[in-house]
Every structure is written in C-alpha cells, then in structure tokens.
Design a protein around this motif. Structure first.
Motif, PDB file in Angstrom:
ATOM      1  N   VAL A   1       0.835  -1.209  -0.064  1.00 15.77           N
ATOM      2  CA  VAL A   1      -0.068  -0.134   0.101  1.00 15.77           C
ATOM      3  C   VAL A   1       0.900   1.228  -0.016  1.00 15.77           C
ATOM      4  CG1 VAL A   1      -1.756   1.354   1.219  1.00 15.77           C
ATOM      5  CG2 VAL A   1      -1.682  -1.232   1.194  1.00 15.77           C
ATOM      6  N   GLY A   2       1.818   1.297   0.812  1.00 18.21           N
ATOM      7  CA  GLY A   2       2.722   2.464   0.974  1.00 18.21           C
ATOM      8  C   GLY A   2       3.489   2.632  -0.294  1.00 18.21           C
ATOM      9  N   THR A   3       3.865   1.677  -1.222  1.00 24.75           N
ATOM     10  CA  THR A   3       4.601   1.750  -2.307  1.00 24.75           C
ATOM     11  C   THR A   3       3.717   2.262  -3.421  1.00 24.75           C
ATOM     12  OG1 THR A   3       6.092  -0.113  -1.673  1.00 24.75           O
ATOM     13  CG2 THR A   3       5.888   0.571  -4.082  1.00 24.75           C
ATOM     14  N   GLY A   4       2.565   1.596  -3.171  1.00 24.83           N
ATOM     15  CA  GLY A   4       1.514   2.174  -4.338  1.00 24.83           C
ATOM     16  C   GLY A   4       1.100   3.495  -4.267  1.00 24.83           C
ATOM     17  N   LEU A   5       0.914   3.956  -3.052  1.00 23.21           N
ATOM     18  CA  LEU A   5       0.615   5.451  -2.725  1.00 23.21           C
ATOM     19  C   LEU A   5       1.772   6.468  -3.192  1.00 23.21           C
ATOM     20  CD1 LEU A   5      -1.607   5.125   0.473  1.00 23.21           C
ATOM     21  CD2 LEU A   5      -2.451   5.376  -2.011  1.00 23.21           C
ATOM     22  N   THR A   6       3.083   5.832  -2.941  1.00 25.66           N
ATOM     23  CA  THR A   6       4.213   6.713  -3.379  1.00 25.66           C
ATOM     24  C   THR A   6       4.101   6.853  -4.810  1.00 25.66           C
ATOM     25  OG1 THR A   6       5.438   5.892  -1.523  1.00 25.66           O
ATOM     26  CG2 THR A   6       6.598   6.921  -3.242  1.00 25.66           C
ATOM     27  N   ILE A   7       4.029   5.792  -5.497  1.00 29.98           N
ATOM     28  CA  ILE A   7       3.731   5.758  -6.937  1.00 29.98           C
ATOM     29  C   ILE A   7       2.498   6.779  -7.489  1.00 29.98           C
ATOM     30  CG2 ILE A   7       3.353   4.378  -9.126  1.00 29.98           C
ATOM     31  CD1 ILE A   7       4.731   2.079  -7.778  1.00 29.98           C
ATOM     32  N   ALA A   8       1.716   6.692  -6.794  1.00 31.12           N
ATOM     33  CA  ALA A   8       0.446   7.575  -7.041  1.00 31.12           C
ATOM     34  C   ALA A   8       0.841   9.025  -6.637  1.00 31.12           C
ATOM     35  CB  ALA A   8      -0.654   7.074  -6.316  1.00 31.12           C
ATOM     36  N   GLY A   9       1.666   9.321  -5.737  1.00 29.11           N
ATOM     37  CA  GLY A   9       1.943  10.675  -5.554  1.00 29.11           C
ATOM     38  C   GLY A   9       2.838  11.265  -6.561  1.00 29.11           C
ATOM     39  N   ALA A  10       3.577  10.390  -7.375  1.00 28.69           N
ATOM     40  CA  ALA A  10       4.544  10.848  -8.453  1.00 28.69           C
ATOM     41  C   ALA A  10       3.570  11.211  -9.504  1.00 28.69           C
ATOM     42  CB  ALA A  10       5.517   9.668  -8.821  1.00 28.69           C
ATOM     43  N   THR A  11       2.336  10.151  -9.738  1.00 30.27           N
ATOM     44  CA  THR A  11       1.356  10.687 -10.794  1.00 30.27           C
ATOM     45  C   THR A  11       0.908  12.017 -10.397  1.00 30.27           C
ATOM     46  OG1 THR A  11       1.208   8.450 -10.913  1.00 30.27           O
ATOM     47  CG2 THR A  11      -0.562   9.722 -12.062  1.00 30.27           C
ATOM     48  N   GLY A  12       0.599  12.196  -9.248  1.00 29.51           N
ATOM     49  CA  GLY A  12       0.074  13.619  -8.776  1.00 29.51           C
ATOM     50  C   GLY A  12       0.802  14.844  -9.170  1.00 29.51           C
ATOM     51  N   VAL A  13       1.987  14.534  -8.891  1.00 27.00           N
ATOM     52  CA  VAL A  13       2.821  15.585  -9.223  1.00 27.00           C
ATOM     53  C   VAL A  13       2.698  16.108 -10.730  1.00 27.00           C
ATOM     54  CG1 VAL A  13       5.565  16.513  -9.328  1.00 27.00           C
ATOM     55  CG2 VAL A  13       4.632  15.184  -7.262  1.00 27.00           C
ATOM     56  N   LEU A  14       2.806  15.138 -11.782  1.00 33.32           N
ATOM     57  CA  LEU A  14       2.449  15.113 -12.852  1.00 33.32           C
ATOM     58  C   LEU A  14       1.445  15.740 -13.384  1.00 33.32           C
ATOM     59  CD1 LEU A  14       4.001  14.705 -15.900  1.00 33.32           C
ATOM     60  CD2 LEU A  14       2.836  12.428 -15.735  1.00 33.32           C
ATOM     61  N   GLY A  15       0.274  15.338 -12.586  1.00 34.23           N
ATOM     62  CA  GLY A  15      -1.014  15.757 -12.909  1.00 34.23           C
ATOM     63  C   GLY A  15      -1.203  17.288 -12.537  1.00 34.23           C
ATOM     64  N   SER A  16      -0.374  17.461 -11.540  1.00 31.49           N
ATOM     65  CA  SER A  16      -0.658  18.958 -11.126  1.00 31.49           C
ATOM     66  C   SER A  16      -0.038  19.990 -12.179  1.00 31.49           C
ATOM     67  CB  SER A  16       0.236  19.207  -9.922  1.00 31.49           C
ATOM     68  OG  SER A  16      -0.512  18.631  -8.878  1.00 31.49           O
ATOM     69  N   PHE A  17       1.019  19.461 -12.802  1.00 31.15           N
ATOM     70  CA  PHE A  17       1.591  20.261 -13.834  1.00 31.15           C
ATOM     71  C   PHE A  17       0.913  20.188 -15.059  1.00 31.15           C
ATOM     72  CE2 PHE A  17       5.074  20.607 -17.278  1.00 31.15           C
ATOM     73  CZ  PHE A  17       5.444  21.874 -17.123  1.00 31.15           C
ATOM     74  N   LEU A  18       0.643  19.004 -15.557  1.00 25.11           N
ATOM     75  CA  LEU A  18      -0.085  19.035 -16.811  1.00 25.11           C
ATOM     76  C   LEU A  18      -1.657  19.701 -16.641  1.00 25.11           C
ATOM     77  CD1 LEU A  18       0.639  15.487 -18.011  1.00 25.11           C
ATOM     78  CD2 LEU A  18       1.754  17.427 -18.721  1.00 25.11           C
ATOM     79  N   GLY A  19      -2.087  19.367 -15.560  1.00 24.46           N
ATOM     80  CA  GLY A  19      -3.262  20.185 -15.452  1.00 24.46           C
ATOM     81  C   GLY A  19      -3.503  21.756 -15.813  1.00 24.46           C
TER      82      GLY A  19
ATOM     83  N   LEU B   1      -1.586  -4.834  -8.527  1.00 19.19           N
ATOM     84  CA  LEU B   1      -1.614  -4.232  -9.837  1.00 19.19           C
ATOM     85  C   LEU B   1      -2.700  -3.107 -10.034  1.00 19.19           C
ATOM     86  CD1 LEU B   1       0.072  -3.305 -12.381  1.00 19.19           C
ATOM     87  CD2 LEU B   1      -1.080  -5.497 -13.539  1.00 19.19           C
ATOM     88  N   THR B   2      -3.795  -3.776  -9.991  1.00 20.20           N
ATOM     89  CA  THR B   2      -5.237  -3.064 -10.149  1.00 20.20           C
ATOM     90  C   THR B   2      -5.380  -1.886  -9.092  1.00 20.20           C
ATOM     91  OG1 THR B   2      -6.307  -5.198 -10.549  1.00 20.20           O
ATOM     92  CG2 THR B   2      -7.540  -3.145 -10.241  1.00 20.20           C
ATOM     93  N   PHE B   3      -4.879  -2.309  -7.945  1.00 16.13           N
ATOM     94  CA  PHE B   3      -4.838  -0.989  -6.885  1.00 16.13           C
ATOM     95  C   PHE B   3      -3.725  -0.067  -7.208  1.00 16.13           C
ATOM     96  CE2 PHE B   3      -2.006   0.236  -3.295  1.00 16.13           C
ATOM     97  CZ  PHE B   3      -2.575   1.156  -2.548  1.00 16.13           C
ATOM     98  N   VAL B   4      -2.594  -0.163  -7.681  1.00 16.66           N
ATOM     99  CA  VAL B   4      -1.751   0.895  -7.976  1.00 16.66           C
ATOM    100  C   VAL B   4      -2.304   1.586  -9.302  1.00 16.66           C
ATOM    101  CG1 VAL B   4       0.667   1.396  -8.946  1.00 16.66           C
ATOM    102  CG2 VAL B   4       0.405  -0.330  -7.273  1.00 16.66           C
ATOM    103  N   LEU B   5      -2.774   0.959 -10.225  1.00 12.90           N
ATOM    104  CA  LEU B   5      -3.430   1.493 -11.271  1.00 12.90           C
ATOM    105  C   LEU B   5      -4.417   2.577 -10.959  1.00 12.90           C
ATOM    106  CD1 LEU B   5      -3.326  -1.344 -14.243  1.00 12.90           C
ATOM    107  CD2 LEU B   5      -1.598   0.721 -14.011  1.00 12.90           C
ATOM    108  N   VAL B   6      -5.497   2.148 -10.198  1.00 11.74           N
ATOM    109  CA  VAL B   6      -6.458   2.775  -9.767  1.00 11.74           C
ATOM    110  C   VAL B   6      -6.102   4.158  -8.898  1.00 11.74           C
ATOM    111  CG1 VAL B   6      -8.509   2.954  -8.205  1.00 11.74           C
ATOM    112  CG2 VAL B   6      -8.125   1.073  -9.774  1.00 11.74           C
ATOM    113  N   ALA B   7      -5.010   3.829  -8.070  1.00 14.26           N
ATOM    114  CA  ALA B   7      -4.479   4.768  -7.235  1.00 14.26           C
ATOM    115  C   ALA B   7      -4.165   6.117  -8.159  1.00 14.26           C
ATOM    116  CB  ALA B   7      -3.623   4.391  -6.182  1.00 14.26           C
ATOM    117  N   CYS B   8      -3.344   5.540  -9.069  1.00 20.27           N
ATOM    118  CA  CYS B   8      -2.557   6.564 -10.170  1.00 20.27           C
ATOM    119  C   CYS B   8      -3.663   7.484 -10.733  1.00 20.27           C
ATOM    120  CB  CYS B   8      -1.787   5.867 -11.106  1.00 20.27           C
ATOM    121  SG  CYS B   8      -0.099   5.199 -10.262  1.00 20.27           S
TER     122      CYS B   8
END
Length: 419
Positions: free
Chosen positions: A48-66, A100-107
């Motif tokens: 869970v921690g690893t998946g949310l960290t990966i999702a956090g990186a996606t959030g950084v990209l989402g903020s910029f592209l947004g 895998l599904t959890f990480v994809l959904v979280a991202c």
C-alpha cells in the motif's frame, strides 16, 4: 459561517458546494482506505505504501499537466472532467483485487485529483482579483477542513461495524460523493455572464493567436524559487498527518486519544482564523512576511513537540496542545502567504501554467513529507526535531526574501511605466 458555505458570487458558491461534497468524500476515504486496502483487498502494508508513493508521483505530474490543460481547454471544463474521472476511479477501488489493479486505480485517482486542484486554482486566478481572490481561497479552505472532519466523523460508523461489507459500502459512498461534486460546476459558463471570456483558452487551437502570449513559469526564476521554498514549508501537513500521530503514539506518555484531540483543535482553529489571517496577503511583501512568520512558528512547534517526548503524561498533554495551537497558527499564515505569492507572482496570461507549477510544489511536498518527517523526528528524536525546526525557519525566511525582491522589482517597473 453561512457566508463561507454559500457565498454571494455564483462561481464562489459553486466551488464551495463542490468542495463540500469532495471534502466529505475525502474525510471518509482517509478514515477507512488503509483498512480497506489491507483488510478487504488483502494487500500488505508495504505494498500500500509503495503504491501510494507511485500514485503521489503521478499526482505531481497531474498538477503540472493540469495547468497546461487549463490554459488550453478552460479551467472550469478541466475541473469538471477531472472530478468525474476521480469519482469513477474512487468507485473502481471496489473492483480492485490485486496489487497491480490497486496501483493503477490509485494513480488515476491521485492524478485526477491533482488536475482538479490545479483547475480550481486557475479558475480562482482568472475570475477573481486581489483581496477577493485570497478571501475566496481562504473560505474554501475552511469548507475543506470542516467537511473533511465531518466525513471523518461519519466514517466512525464503518469503523465500529468493522466488516468488509461496511468498508466496501463506505468506499462506494466515497466515489458517489466525489461524483456529486461535479453537479454545482455544470453550466457555470451559461449561468455566469463574462465567465466564458475570462476562461478563454490562451494556448492551443482555440486560443486567440493575436492576443499577447504569457511567459512560461519554467523560465521565471522568482516564481520557481518561491514555489520551491513554499513546498518545503508545506511539508507541515506531513507533520500534522504523520509526524504528530506517530510521535504521540510511540514517543510520548500522552494518551493516544490526543491524536484525535489535536486534529479537532486544528480544524476549529482553521475554521475560526483562516479568513481573517489571509487579509492583506494579496500584497507580495505581506505574503512573504506571512510565510516567514509561519516558518518560524513551525520551528517553535517542532521544539515543543520534541519536549513533549521527554516529560510525564500531564505535561506532555499540555505541551501537545500548545504545540498544536502554534503549528496551526503557522499553517494558517503560511497557507495565506503561499496563496498570495502563487497568485500575485504569476503571469495572468499563463495563469494555468503558473498555478500548475505551484500545485506541483504542493504535490511534491505531500509525496516527500512522510519520508522526511519519519527519517528525522520519528527516527532521531530531539536531533531530528531540531533539523525540522531549522528547515522550516530557513525556508520561511527564504520565501520572505524572494517576495521582498519581487516587490522591489514590481515597484521599479511601475515607476518606469509612469515615467
């Protein structure tokens, strides 16, 4: 409070109602998600921690592209689309049954939420000006804190029942409330005269190519410096959400219930003081001073928290309450100053791109804060708290210095225009 919940301006009112639904959703999510991921889906805590960290990186990209998308399609349209995507993603957690599904959904969920935040900031930047813009942003923050607290309280039902069905039902409610947040945002352009013109694309095929073009925030050293330093100060939220609970539970003699007490105190103080503390921070120099005071107060709060780990139960409770009061005052000031600088230092012709960079800073802070807080204060006690205190004080002082220089340059530019 009624003016905060239902302001007179139609755009502010739509944002407020949307924020109510979204914050209720997040309050429920924060309370049950960890148990849902581990107990219902059956994931390991490290996964869970690893998946949310990966999702956090996606959030950084989402903020910029947004920010880029907001300038191309309009901030209101992006906010609506991102809200729908986030709601669908949150509902999709119910279907996740492996890592895998959890990480994809979280991202998808975190990325969409980040885009949503950037779109809201861009909408505020384009529709409101000066002190009105800061006041609306402050009131939205009050709404956010209050309704997250209400969502957290409502989640107690699922936590008391403690079954997989209760957690799964709550997650469905999380997604539905998130989707509900799009309703007040629909048709804003038709309902609000002048909004379509204010949100006209400044980039892309629909842009008016004859209009002056704004600069890129990536070439604006002042804005980048302000964003970077404010991001360090923004790690205070990791202090509140991760550091304080872990410190209370494992390093002080205070009862564990103090975790809930300090969170409640934080909510009450923010709801009572945020709007008042934000007044005047539309001025660049004043905004910098607010962040500096916030950074220095955070340093004091760190020292008080460290001291709470070296005394008995009663003294620890007192120190924790004082530390929370000080850190919440710091949070209120630093947020108000950060908003002022994010809005006022930005080129209005590239509002989306600039707010995307600003929000990206907050996303990076949110991603790194748990690691920084645990690797310093939680792992090394007094020495770690001293390091955090120095970090907050230096960053806040740096923001004030950047703001002061920017204010001087602004003054010189205005003199040249008058001459």
């Amino acid at each position: 409070m009624l003016r905060t919940l239902l302001p007179g301006d139609p755009v502010a009112r739509a944002l407020s109602i949307a924020t109510m639904a979204g914050s209720l959703s997040m309050g429920l999510f924060y309370s049950v998600s960890a148990l849902y991921f581990t107990f219902v889906i059956g994931l390991e805590a490290t996964t869970v921690g690893t998946g949310l960290t990966i999702a956090g990186a996606t959030g950084v990209l989402g903020s910029f592209l947004g920010g880029r998308l907001a300038d191309r399609v309009g901030a209101d349209r992006l906010q609506q689309a991102a809200t729908v995507v986030q709601g669908v993603a949150l509902l999709a957690y119910v279907l996740a049954d492996d890592a895998l599904t959890f990480v994809l959904v979280a991202c998808v969920a975190v990325g969409a939420r980040s885009m949503q935040g950037t779109a809201k900031q861009t909408l505020l930047a384009r529709w409101f000006t000066g002190p009105d813009r800061i006041e609306v942003r402050a009131r939205l923050r009050v709404v956010t804190n209050v309704f997250i607290a209400l969502g957290t309280s409502a989640a107690a039902v699922a936590l008391l029942i403690g079954t997989a069905t209760a957690y799964r039902t709550t997650m469905v409610l999380v997604g539905l409330l998130s989707l509900l947040a799009v309703v007040p945002l629909g048709g804003l352009r038709a309902r609000v005269p002048g909004l379509a013109e204010a949100l006209r694309p400044t980039r892309g095929p629909r842009a008016d190519l004859s209009a002056p073009q704004g600069r890129s925030p990536l070439r604006d050293r002042t804005y980048l410096a302000s964003t970077a330093l404010n991001s360090v100060v923004a790690m205070q939220f990791g202090l509140q959400n991760v550091g304080v609970p872990l410190w209370i539970a494992h390093h002080t003699e205070a009862p564990t219930v103090m975790v809930s007490v300090v969170l409640l105190l934080n909510t009450v103080l923010v709801a009572s003081l945020q709007v008042r503390a934000s007044r005047g921070t539309h001025e660049v120099r004043a905004a910098g001073r607010a962040v500096r005071r916030g950074g220095l107060l955070l340093a004091v709060a760190c020292l008080l928290l460290a001291a709470a780990g070296s005394v008995g139960a009663v003294a620890a409770v007192v120190l924790l309450l004082v530390a929370e009061t000080v850190s919440t005052a710091a949070e209120i000031l630093a947020e108000a100053g950060g908003w002022g600088l994010a809005f006022e230092l930005a080129d209005p012709l590239s509002a989306g791109a600039y707010q995307g960079v600003s929000q990206m800073g907050y996303s990076i802070a949110g991603m790194l804060a748990p690691l920084v807080i645990t690797a310093t204060a939680i792992e090394h006690g007094w020495l770690g708290w001293l390091g955090l205190a120095a970090m907050f004080a230096v960053a806040g002082t740096g923001v004030a210095a950047v703001a002061a220089r920017a204010a001087v340059r602004r003054g010189e530019a205005q003199v040249q225009l008058v001459a």
